[in-house]
Design an enzyme around this catalytic site. Structure first.
Site, PDB file in Angstrom:
ATOM      1  N   PHE A 192       0.577  -6.062 -49.904  1.00  0.00           N
ATOM      2  CA  PHE A 192       0.862  -5.340 -50.973  1.00  0.00           C
ATOM      3  C   PHE A 192      -0.970  -4.317 -51.207  1.00  0.00           C
ATOM      4  O   PHE A 192      -2.012  -5.004 -51.174  1.00  0.00           O
ATOM      5  CB  PHE A 192       0.543  -6.817 -52.332  1.00  0.00           C
ATOM      6  N   ASP A 218      -7.249  -2.797 -45.515  1.00  0.00           N
ATOM      7  CA  ASP A 218      -7.537  -2.487 -47.681  1.00  0.00           C
ATOM      8  C   ASP A 218      -8.098  -4.039 -47.651  1.00  0.00           C
ATOM      9  O   ASP A 218      -7.465  -5.474 -48.598  1.00  0.00           O
ATOM     10  CB  ASP A 218      -5.880  -2.868 -48.125  1.00  0.00           C
ATOM     11  N   LYS A 257     -11.454  -1.961 -57.250  1.00  0.00           N
ATOM     12  CA  LYS A 257     -11.242  -3.810 -57.874  1.00  0.00           C
ATOM     13  C   LYS A 257     -13.501  -3.408 -58.865  1.00  0.00           C
ATOM     14  O   LYS A 257     -13.558  -2.489 -59.247  1.00  0.00           O
ATOM     15  CB  LYS A 257     -10.112  -4.802 -57.836  1.00  0.00           C
TER      16      LYS A 257
END
Ligand SMILES: Cc1ncc(COP(=O)(O)O)c(C=O)c1O
Length: 411
Positions: free
Chosen positions: A149, A234, A263
């Site tokens: 994801f 990531d 984030k």
């Protein structure tokens, strides 16, 4: 229902109704309407309190309204918030220098959302492949992992295996090959002369907090180095303290070529993301080839700098490591009592609920009634990722509520 409860229920359902009527239905939120947050706790429009065990998918690692981060944002709000990159601003340089130092790299490409950092990493890797590695035009290949994801843009969903993320959104971007996660031999077998990069989540968060074998990331590093392929980590969800380290790669003693961050980099206040790497890679970009109106804006940079200063103390990482042991231990004690498996790294715990008891969503709804907010993923898995400022008592409260819910559902 007495009249006070009536008014409260009305406030909540009215807020949900207006949102449902006027926003696209691309989410299925729990029926709670948050009005306030402080540290690890949220308060809804009806005054009920909840322990936040999602922390906005790790964007709120440092808690709601962290005093140092809010102070940095407020100070910058009164100075200047946006210039675009057409001009320099006095916040971007210090932020980029501090972030590069935290990551042990030379430079930073600032963006806003996580998906933009991923897109930017892909573009950088392709340009590096053509300009440095010598791959023939339009042949660049990037290896990704099954179950990944990385966000929701059309290019990123092009290499997702999740049918729901892809259905009716094609045609897709070519140039990606997917191999099983955690299988270093499969990764090496997929590399050819056109391979420019391997894109990997050090832990697959959305897939259910899947942790690869201990030797996997070191083997990815060795294989990518051997074949002159970039290793892009990531760390948008796994990085910046969540797993008890600055980066999850640190826990495997591995240094990737590019970090993708997002984030928590924005302190839960503004969207801030970045690609971080050395000049021999990020230096391939020339003026006019990539950008974003908001990327590197002074407000984002001021908050990002405050986040990096917080992480440079090592405090949040250590706290996540110690508290993580407590939370993981507590949840592991429920194995055999409605929990069938637990996976964790620091303060990030994936819990597989026995499907015979009910769905992950049903567990989340019942936990909400008991003052704990968590989120399910993939049917019967729920994940706990409370803000790192949570206390031992908070974590014990979360575990006690989970235990109570599982008992109730087993009846
Ligand atoms: C590993 C990873 N990469 C990328 C993203 C996308 O970030 P954003 O939602 O900010 O675009 C996410 C979001 O959950 C993520 O977990």
């Amino acid at each position: 229902m007495n009249s006070v409860t009536d008014t409260r229920a009305t406030a909540s359902s009215a807020a949900i109704a207006v949102e449902e009527a006027h926003t696209a239905h691309n989410y299925h939120p729990l029926e709670v309407v948050v009005a306030h947050g402080e540290g690890a706790w949220l308060t809804d429009v009806e005054g009920r309190k909840y322990l936040d065990c999602l922390a906005a998918y790790s964007a709120v690692n440092f808690g709601h309204g962290h005093p140092l981060l809010v102070a940095a944002a407020k100070a910058q709000l009164d100075r200047i918030t946006l210039t675009s990159r057409a001009f320099h601003n006095d916040q971007l340089g210090p932020f980029a220098a501090a972030l590069a130092q935290l990551a042990g790299k030379d430079m930073v490409l600032p963006m806003n959302t996580g998906a933009e950092a991923v897109e930017s990493g892909i573009k950088v890797a392709r340009a590096w492949g053509y300009r440095v590695k010598g791959v023939k035009p339009n042949q660049a290949k990037i290896i990704v992992m099954d179950g990944n994801f990385h966000g929701r843009t059309t290019t990123i969903i092009s290499f997702s295996n999740d049918d729901q993320a892809r259905a009716d959104f094609g045609p897709f971007t070519p140039g990606f090959v997917s191999v099983p996660y955690g299988d270093a031999a499969a990764l090496e077998a997929a590399i050819d002369e056109n391979t420019v990069a391997v894109l990997v989540e050090p832990i697959q968060g959305e897939a259910g907090i899947l942790i690869p074998p201990a030797d996997y990331l070191p083997r990815v590093r060795a294989i990518t180095t051997k074949h002159n392929v970039l290793f892009i980590a990531d760390e948008i969800q796994s990085g910046l303290g969540r797993t008890g380290a600055t980066f999850q790669c640190d826990n495997s003693n591995v240094i990737p070529d590019l970090y993708l961050l997002g984030k928590a980099l924005g302190g839960g206040i503004v969207p801030v993301s970045a690609v971080v790497g050395n000049a021999d890679i990020l230096g391939v970009l020339h003026a006019g080839e990539h950008g974003s109106t908001f990327g590197g804006n002074p407000l984002a940079a001021a908050v990002g700098l405050a986040v990096v200063k917080l992480l440079a103390t090592g405090g949040p990482q250590e706290r996540a490591r110690v508290l993580g042991e407590r939370l993981q231990g507590g949840i592991r004690s429920l194995i055999g009592h409605g929990v069938i498996a637990v996976r964790g790294a620091g303060l990030w715990v994936g819990v597989d609920i026995d499907p015979a008891i009910g769905t992950g969503r049903a567990v989340c709804e019942k936990l909400m009634e008991r003052g704990v907010l968590v989120k399910d993923t993939h049917g019967s898995t729920i994940r706990f990722a409370p803000p790192i400022v949570a206390t031992v008592d908070d974590l014990d409260f979360a575990v006690a509520q989970l235990e109570a819910v599982l008992k109730e559902m087993a009846l």
